[in-house]
Design a protein around this motif. Structure first.
Motif, PDB file in Angstrom:
ATOM      1  N   THR A 232       0.837  -1.200   0.000  1.00  0.00           N
ATOM      2  CA  THR A 232       0.000   0.000   0.000  1.00  0.00           C
ATOM      3  C   THR A 232       0.875   1.255   0.000  1.00  0.00           C
ATOM      4  OG1 THR A 232      -0.100   0.179   2.404  1.00  0.00           O
ATOM      5  CG2 THR A 232      -1.766  -1.219   1.349  1.00  0.00           C
ATOM      6  N   ALA A 233       0.354   2.308  -0.634  1.00  0.00           N
ATOM      7  CA  ALA A 233       1.126   3.555  -0.701  1.00  0.00           C
ATOM      8  C   ALA A 233       1.367   4.144   0.692  1.00  0.00           C
ATOM      9  CB  ALA A 233       0.429   4.552  -1.624  1.00  0.00           C
ATOM     10  N   PRO A 234       0.356   4.196   1.569  1.00  0.00           N
ATOM     11  CA  PRO A 234       0.647   4.723   2.918  1.00  0.00           C
ATOM     12  C   PRO A 234       1.707   3.890   3.632  1.00  0.00           C
ATOM     13  CG  PRO A 234      -1.727   4.582   2.565  1.00  0.00           C
ATOM     14  CD  PRO A 234      -1.082   3.902   1.399  1.00  0.00           C
ATOM     15  N   GLY A 235       1.677   2.582   3.404  1.00  0.00           N
ATOM     16  CA  GLY A 235       2.665   1.712   4.042  1.00  0.00           C
ATOM     17  C   GLY A 235       4.073   2.008   3.548  1.00  0.00           C
ATOM     18  N   VAL A 236       4.198   2.207   2.242  1.00  0.00           N
ATOM     19  CA  VAL A 236       5.527   2.516   1.686  1.00  0.00           C
ATOM     20  C   VAL A 236       5.977   3.883   2.193  1.00  0.00           C
ATOM     21  CG1 VAL A 236       6.790   3.022  -0.443  1.00  0.00           C
ATOM     22  CG2 VAL A 236       5.236   1.055  -0.356  1.00  0.00           C
ATOM     23  N   ARG A 237       5.041   4.833   2.219  1.00  0.00           N
ATOM     24  CA  ARG A 237       5.391   6.186   2.703  1.00  0.00           C
ATOM     25  C   ARG A 237       5.909   6.110   4.147  1.00  0.00           C
ATOM     26  NH1 ARG A 237       0.727   8.568   1.785  1.00  0.00           N
ATOM     27  NH2 ARG A 237       1.094   8.962  -0.418  1.00  0.00           N
ATOM     28  N   ALA A 238       5.208   5.350   4.959  1.00  0.00           N
ATOM     29  CA  ALA A 238       5.609   5.240   6.366  1.00  0.00           C
ATOM     30  C   ALA A 238       6.982   4.577   6.495  1.00  0.00           C
ATOM     31  CB  ALA A 238       4.562   4.440   7.145  1.00  0.00           C
ATOM     32  N   ALA A 239       7.227   3.574   5.656  1.00  0.00           N
ATOM     33  CA  ALA A 239       8.529   2.882   5.725  1.00  0.00           C
ATOM     34  C   ALA A 239       9.655   3.826   5.309  1.00  0.00           C
ATOM     35  CB  ALA A 239       8.509   1.642   4.832  1.00  0.00           C
ATOM     36  N   LEU A 240       9.387   4.646   4.306  1.00  0.00           N
ATOM     37  CA  LEU A 240      10.412   5.612   3.883  1.00  0.00           C
ATOM     38  C   LEU A 240      10.668   6.606   5.013  1.00  0.00           C
ATOM     39  CD1 LEU A 240       9.369   6.369   0.175  1.00  0.00           C
ATOM     40  CD2 LEU A 240      11.086   4.765   1.013  1.00  0.00           C
ATOM     41  N   ALA A 241       9.581   7.037   5.631  1.00  0.00           N
ATOM     42  CA  ALA A 241       9.723   8.006   6.724  1.00  0.00           C
ATOM     43  C   ALA A 241      10.495   7.388   7.893  1.00  0.00           C
ATOM     44  CB  ALA A 241       8.345   8.476   7.184  1.00  0.00           C
TER      45      ALA A 241
ATOM     46  N   VAL B 142       1.013  -6.355  -8.257  1.00  0.00           N
ATOM     47  CA  VAL B 142       0.998  -4.888  -8.338  1.00  0.00           C
ATOM     48  C   VAL B 142       0.136  -4.479  -9.524  1.00  0.00           C
ATOM     49  CG1 VAL B 142       2.402  -2.825  -8.654  1.00  0.00           C
ATOM     50  CG2 VAL B 142       3.276  -4.711  -7.258  1.00  0.00           C
ATOM     51  N   SER B 143      -0.907  -3.689  -9.256  1.00  0.00           N
ATOM     52  CA  SER B 143      -1.833  -3.258 -10.313  1.00  0.00           C
ATOM     53  C   SER B 143      -1.271  -2.021 -11.007  1.00  0.00           C
ATOM     54  CB  SER B 143      -3.188  -2.920  -9.681  1.00  0.00           C
ATOM     55  OG  SER B 143      -3.024  -1.784  -8.834  1.00  0.00           O
ATOM     56  N   ALA B 144      -1.900  -1.652 -12.130  1.00  0.00           N
ATOM     57  CA  ALA B 144      -1.452  -0.457 -12.867  1.00  0.00           C
ATOM     58  C   ALA B 144      -1.583   0.782 -11.982  1.00  0.00           C
ATOM     59  CB  ALA B 144      -2.279  -0.308 -14.139  1.00  0.00           C
ATOM     60  N   ASP B 145      -2.707   0.896 -11.290  1.00  0.00           N
ATOM     61  CA  ASP B 145      -2.929   2.080 -10.441  1.00  0.00           C
ATOM     62  C   ASP B 145      -1.906   2.133  -9.304  1.00  0.00           C
ATOM     63  OD1 ASP B 145      -5.013   2.810 -11.966  1.00  0.00           O
ATOM     64  OD2 ASP B 145      -6.588   2.205 -10.539  1.00  0.00           O
ATOM     65  N   ARG B 146      -1.671   0.982  -8.675  1.00  0.00           N
ATOM     66  CA  ARG B 146      -0.731   0.954  -7.548  1.00  0.00           C
ATOM     67  C   ARG B 146       0.690   1.271  -8.028  1.00  0.00           C
ATOM     68  NH1 ARG B 146      -1.616  -1.539  -2.838  1.00  0.00           N
ATOM     69  NH2 ARG B 146      -3.648  -0.611  -3.216  1.00  0.00           N
ATOM     70  N   ALA B 147       1.021   0.751  -9.224  1.00  0.00           N
ATOM     71  CA  ALA B 147       2.367   1.021  -9.755  1.00  0.00           C
ATOM     72  C   ALA B 147       2.530   2.525  -9.982  1.00  0.00           C
ATOM     73  CB  ALA B 147       2.591   0.241 -11.045  1.00  0.00           C
ATOM     74  N   ALA B 148       1.484   3.155 -10.528  1.00  0.00           N
ATOM     75  CA  ALA B 148       1.575   4.601 -10.803  1.00  0.00           C
ATOM     76  C   ALA B 148       1.735   5.369  -9.493  1.00  0.00           C
ATOM     77  CB  ALA B 148       0.322   5.053 -11.545  1.00  0.00           C
ATOM     78  N   GLU B 149       0.966   4.964  -8.504  1.00  0.00           N
ATOM     79  CA  GLU B 149       1.007   5.625  -7.193  1.00  0.00           C
ATOM     80  C   GLU B 149       2.401   5.478  -6.555  1.00  0.00           C
ATOM     81  OE1 GLU B 149      -2.251   5.394  -3.518  1.00  0.00           O
ATOM     82  OE2 GLU B 149      -2.101   3.785  -4.977  1.00  0.00           O
ATOM     83  N   LEU B 150       2.932   4.271  -6.637  1.00  0.00           N
ATOM     84  CA  LEU B 150       4.232   4.022  -5.999  1.00  0.00           C
ATOM     85  C   LEU B 150       5.350   4.716  -6.762  1.00  0.00           C
ATOM     86  CD1 LEU B 150       3.938   0.245  -4.956  1.00  0.00           C
ATOM     87  CD2 LEU B 150       3.641   2.280  -3.534  1.00  0.00           C
ATOM     88  N   ARG B 151       5.226   4.752  -8.088  1.00  0.00           N
ATOM     89  CA  ARG B 151       6.253   5.451  -8.883  1.00  0.00           C
ATOM     90  C   ARG B 151       6.324   6.925  -8.478  1.00  0.00           C
ATOM     91  NH1 ARG B 151       8.667   4.324 -13.387  1.00  0.00           N
ATOM     92  NH2 ARG B 151       8.657   2.200 -14.102  1.00  0.00           N
ATOM     93  N   THR B 152       5.158   7.532  -8.283  1.00  0.00           N
ATOM     94  CA  THR B 152       5.136   8.944  -7.881  1.00  0.00           C
ATOM     95  C   THR B 152       5.803   9.113  -6.519  1.00  0.00           C
ATOM     96  OG1 THR B 152       3.048   9.147  -9.045  1.00  0.00           O
ATOM     97  CG2 THR B 152       3.571  10.919  -7.523  1.00  0.00           C
ATOM     98  N   LEU B 153       5.466   8.192  -5.638  1.00  0.00           N
ATOM     99  CA  LEU B 153       6.001   8.255  -4.276  1.00  0.00           C
ATOM    100  C   LEU B 153       7.524   8.083  -4.237  1.00  0.00           C
ATOM    101  CD1 LEU B 153       4.611   8.305  -1.504  1.00  0.00           C
ATOM    102  CD2 LEU B 153       4.678   5.821  -1.515  1.00  0.00           C
ATOM    103  N   LEU B 154       8.015   7.244  -5.138  1.00  0.00           N
ATOM    104  CA  LEU B 154       9.438   6.890  -5.091  1.00  0.00           C
ATOM    105  C   LEU B 154      10.302   7.808  -5.959  1.00  0.00           C
ATOM    106  CD1 LEU B 154       9.068   2.993  -5.397  1.00  0.00           C
ATOM    107  CD2 LEU B 154       9.574   4.312  -3.335  1.00  0.00           C
ATOM    108  N   ALA B 155       9.641   8.593  -6.812  1.00  0.00           N
ATOM    109  CA  ALA B 155      10.386   9.377  -7.803  1.00  0.00           C
ATOM    110  C   ALA B 155      11.503  10.179  -7.143  1.00  0.00           C
ATOM    111  CB  ALA B 155       9.442  10.292  -8.561  1.00  0.00           C
ATOM    112  N   GLY B 156      12.692  10.041  -7.678  1.00  0.00           N
ATOM    113  CA  GLY B 156      13.820  10.859  -7.240  1.00  0.00           C
ATOM    114  C   GLY B 156      14.430  10.438  -5.922  1.00  0.00           C
TER     115      GLY B 156
END
Ligand SMILES: Cc1ncc(COP(=O)(O)O)c(C=O)c1O
Length: 445
Positions: free
Chosen positions: A211-220, A240-254
């Motif tokens: 999940t995106a919130p889960g990845v965000r929390a792990a990064l934090a 990993v679905s298309a929507d989830r991949a797009a969401e995670l790519r945005t989160l991980l960018a850079g």
């Protein structure tokens, strides 16, 4: 149980060596508790700091884990060869073993004809000078990955997915660093992290991946690497679905501070499209094993990534194990090129899908919300793993308790469909319904 093995030693090194000996001999079993630091210190006449140091050393090597009020315990599969034949609880004789997480041996393509052909072609075996990734294998892997949207200009070969992941983590991280992993996730990966002295941060997973919130929390929380299973997530079957991949790519960018690792072990068996994250971060790697479609004993995976990451993995391998045997590389290439093998793998994928979907549907019809979008496993949330595993075992089915897969996720059991026939699904679902009181839907906490 803890008190039965007498720990001795007057220095931290002697105490940790004594614990290790106990584990090796099987006197200290997985799950056994070590004495509390102060109690052992008093018993041995040493300072608590000495015992604490010994426990810390054992923890960093993945032999023990400390979990709050549960104290310090021997890990489920400590990285020390033991004299016991197996550390996993054995399935009870007479029960059907659905706990192994192995592909269906009946569906693996036969190697014999390809080995015979190879034997005729091999000629003089290559020596050290020939050590390399076979260019034909690299080209074929590149084509296969590119067809799935993974840029694979840089590529190397490892001894399976977990070997590739170990090399990636060793090349980028240091003991004590944190790694974000799916929770529930692959038990072997959790064991590897413990053995490398890395800290696992659990990321909740739903049917569409982490999940995106889960990845965000792990990064934090300071994760230095993120490991994502592309499809057939073990144990939940998430992809990993298309929507989830797009969401995670945005989160991980850079995120130049993060190593992104994707594990696409289902590969040709997946039956759902790949939505890769490859390239979302500057440091990334995409690992695809041949274990599930072609057989775990081939011990081969291809690893694509950014230039620096692939060079680290390949360069480190060169000064160590050297290379993956070109005999194996040729065998995998032969399998990839053979249309009859491709048909067998397609048939296997369909067969897993029928049995997995059939089991999820049969469980749903009995009020159990199970998960299994792709792959060979079905994950069934349960209120109590021991109760569910025991009741199913008494009914003749050995399933895997989810405890080995979990960090903070809610309990569940994993059922591997490999050894099930379609006729088994109804009786198994009946037994599961009797064993499991309906649990709330979802498997994350
Ligand atoms: C999530 C995951 N990745 C990879 C693999 C295969 O690993 P390897 O290539 O090391 O055999 C498995 C096998 O069970 C798995 O569950």
């Amino acid at each position: 149980m803890a008190a039965r093995y007498q720990i001795s030693g007057s220095s931290s090194a002697a105490i940790s060596a004594c614990v290790e000996t106990g584990i090796r001999a099987g006197d200290l079993a997985p799950g056994d508790a070590l004495p509390a630091v102060r109690a052992l210190a008093a018993e041995l006449g040493v300072s608590p700091a000495t015992v604490a140091k010994a426990y810390q050393e054992l923890r960093q090597r993945g032999l023990v884990a400390t979990a709050g009020r549960h104290g310090t315990r021997v890990r489920p599969r400590p990285p020390v060869a033991t004299r016991r034949s197996a550390l996993m609880p054995r399935p009870l004789p007479g029960t059907r073993n659905l706990s192994a997480g192995e592909p269906d041996g009946r569906l693996l393509p036969p190697l014999g004809p390809h080995l015979a052909e190879l034997a005729a072609q091999l000629g003089v075996p290559g020596g050290y000078a020939a050590a390399a990734v076979l260019p034909e294998l690299a080209a074929a892997a590149r084509d296969r990955l590119a067809a799935d949207g993974v840029p694979a200009d840089e590529i190397t070969v490892t001894g399976g997915a977990l070997d590739g992941i170990e090399r990636l983590l060793a090349a980028h991280l240091r003991p004590g660093d944190a790694v974000a992993v799916e929770d529930p996730g692959w038990a072997n990966l959790l064991d590897l992290l413990a053995a490398l002295g890395l800290r696992a941060i659990g990321v909740p997973v739903d049917d569409e991946g982490p999940t995106a919130p889960g990845v965000r929390a792990a990064l934090a929380a300071g994760a230095r690497a993120l490991i994502v299973t592309s499809r057939a997530q073990n144990p939940t079957g998430a992809a990993v679905s298309a929507d989830r991949a797009a969401e995670l790519r945005t989160l991980l960018a850079g995120r130049s501070d993060l190593l992104l690792i994707e594990d696409d072990h289902a590969a040709e068996l997946a039956r759902v499209p790949l939505h890769p994250l490859a390239g979302a971060t500057p440091a990334w790697a995409f690992v695809r094993s041949v274990s599930k479609p072609y057989g775990p004993d081939l011990r081969l995976a291809v690893l694509a990534g950014d230039e620096a990451t692939v060079a680290r993995v390949a360069g480190r391998a060169r000064v160590g194990a050297g290379w993956v045997s070109t005999v194996l590389q040729r065998l995998v290439l032969a399998l990839w090129r053979d249309p009859a093998t491709a048909d067998l793998v397609r048939g296997a994928a369909e067969s897993y899908e029928r049995r997995r979907d059939g089991l999820v549907d049969a469980l749903a019809a009995r009020g159990l919300a199970a998960h299994g979008r792709t792959g060979i496993n079905v994950w069934v949330p349960v209120p109590d793993e021991t109760v569910a595993v025991t009741a199913l075992r008494d009914a003749g089915w050995s399933v895997a308790p989810g405890a080995l897969n979990r960090i903070a996720a809610a309990p569940g059991v994993r059922i591997t469909v490999s050894s099930l026939d379609e006729a088994d699904l109804g009786p198994l679902a009946d037994a599961a319904a009797r064993a499991v009181r309906p649990a709330p839907a979802g498997f994350t906490t």
